[in-house]
Design an enzyme around this catalytic site. Structure first.
Site, short mmCIF file in Angstrom:
data_model
loop_
_atom_site.label_atom_id
_atom_site.label_comp_id
_atom_site.label_asym_id
_atom_site.label_seq_id
_atom_site.Cartn_x
_atom_site.Cartn_y
_atom_site.Cartn_z
N MET A 80 4.03 -2.13 -1.58
CA MET A 80 5.19 -1.54 -2.24
C MET A 80 4.96 -1.50 -3.75
SD MET A 80 8.27 -3.26 -0.05
CE MET A 80 9.20 -2.25 1.09
N ASP A 81 4.43 -2.58 -4.30
CA ASP A 81 4.18 -2.64 -5.73
C ASP A 81 3.20 -1.54 -6.14
OD1 ASP A 81 2.36 -4.69 -8.03
OD2 ASP A 81 4.33 -3.80 -8.39
N GLU A 82 2.16 -1.34 -5.34
CA GLU A 82 1.17 -0.33 -5.67
C GLU A 82 1.75 1.08 -5.55
OE1 GLU A 82 -1.50 -0.28 -7.19
OE2 GLU A 82 -2.20 1.75 -6.70
N THR B 30 4.78 -3.59 -13.85
CA THR B 30 5.93 -4.03 -13.05
C THR B 30 6.78 -5.01 -13.85
OG1 THR B 30 4.33 -4.16 -11.22
CG2 THR B 30 6.60 -4.81 -10.74
#
Lengths: 247, 270
Positions: A166-168, A183
């Protein structure tokens, strides 16, 4: 609120224009714009003929769901404005000619650097994924198939592996939609376990861009949308990459 | 609120004793307790002579900070009640003889399964970490050194790699402190980038155990505590059964034939 990494350049008091941001930044903001349009960012990101291997392409490990949804979305790149993002082994390959601002850039060296989500090079064992982006809708769809090296509870993907996916996905979306770079926060609510080897579809929306931050939401679910795996919101800080100094 | 994975066994209405939990469970809860004490969980977790390789031991890739803090904490395992947790290549090795409850257990096979934080086997390239746990204080300290395969922004660890390290530290802490088993939520505020190859110290506290959930907080910082890398809160859900089920007992649930099974690959009807 402290911006990520900015204290590298020194501590600042609260009454500056942008608390926590190094002194150099106000000048950058006056003279620069967050003006690179999504279209120009996407063109630069999706250059053809780079000579680099694109890992976001089907291979023998992809399950039938992933293959068929991939082909559906590929069709939409011809008709509906979707763009398939390339995915190189190293993030450095994505920003050739550019570097981190604010003194964060570190000298390059010859080590084998890999972007985390491409850390495992064996087909099907780690992250299999591809991201499609829609420049005008500012949406992304990530097809994610976790392999047996991503295990948490036996037979299921580790919660942290989904968090990183999700972060990527947020990272690439924020960058193309509004030059989001780092982030600031991630907030994930897990609902169901993802079986290793199955497809999770991550739908990402840009909710707003405000105050130098890109706000996004993500829902990860099964292809038929009957099972929600997790929901997540993410905030990224807008920062412009700088040109590398000419040699 | 839906418990993670529990819909595998079927949907339930809100007025059941525990919303989202399969029908079979109320009986289990009446007869069981969350009684396994932290001490017994720790003893079982930290068995010696397993014959398995423990990856949570120093190697040539560890930076000086990590080595010296490791040795400080090792001393405290002798005097102050801290315990160094072993770390095997697969999570399955940690739960030998046990399996997931509620029909979540899947048949084993011969594939090379790895716990995510041990996915990279090359020293120093991926996750280097060790977790120390204090049973009575219900705290953990994780020493984490990200390698070049964990990169995000050039030269720095990917935010997702730290998220996963926090999730894994929460996971082991929740399990030993209160049989917490599955992550319900994670909420991370990032402050500074972690340079690849440097040490991040994760301090985890159990804030409370309530409503079948273990609530924890984590702060990740540099060794000298001058730089805070991130803060995080996480909730793990307690297993509604008292422990992972003994693997020799066949665990049947009402939900297996339910067409709404959330794990289609295990549903013969799909």
């Amino acid at each position: 609120m402290l911006r990520r990494g900015f204290q590298v350049a020194g501590r600042l008091s609260q009454h500056r224009v942008l608390p926590g941001v190094p002194q150099v930044l106000p000048r950058l903001i006056l003279t620069s714009t967050f003006g690179s349009s999504t279209d120009s960012l996407v063109s630069r990101f999706c250059l053809e003929k780079t000579g680099l291997k694109d890992y976001a392409l089907p291979n023998a490990s992809w399950c039938p769901d992933m293959l068929s949804l991939y082909h559906e979305l590929q069709e939409k790149t011809k008709t509906d404005g979707w763009v398939k993002l390339p995915s190189f082994k190293s993030n450095r390959d994505h920003i050739q000619g550019l570097k981190l601002p604010l003194g964060l850039a570190v000298p390059s060296d010859e080590r084998d650097w890999r972007i985390f989500t491409r850390c495992i090079q064996v087909e099907g064992q780690g992250y299999e994924y591809v991201i499609f982006f829609h420049p005008s809708k500012k949406k992304s769809i990530c097809l994610f198939q976790p392999g047996p090296y991503l295990e948490g509870a036996p037979g299921f993907a580790h919660g942290g592996s989904l968090a990183a996916m999700m972060d990527e996905t947020f990272s690439k979306t924020a960058y193309l939609a509004g030059q989001g770079l780092l982030t600031v926060s991630l907030s994930i609510r897990f609902k169901h376990l993802i079986p290793v080897g199955s497809l999770a579809v991550l739908n990402v929306d840009v909710e707003k861009i405000e105050d130098q931050k890109v706000y996004m939401s993500c829902i990860a679910q099964s292809r038929d949308q009957q099972t929600v795996y997790a929901k997540c919101s993410g905030v990224f800080l807008q920062l412009q990459l700088e040109n590398e100094s000419p040699q």
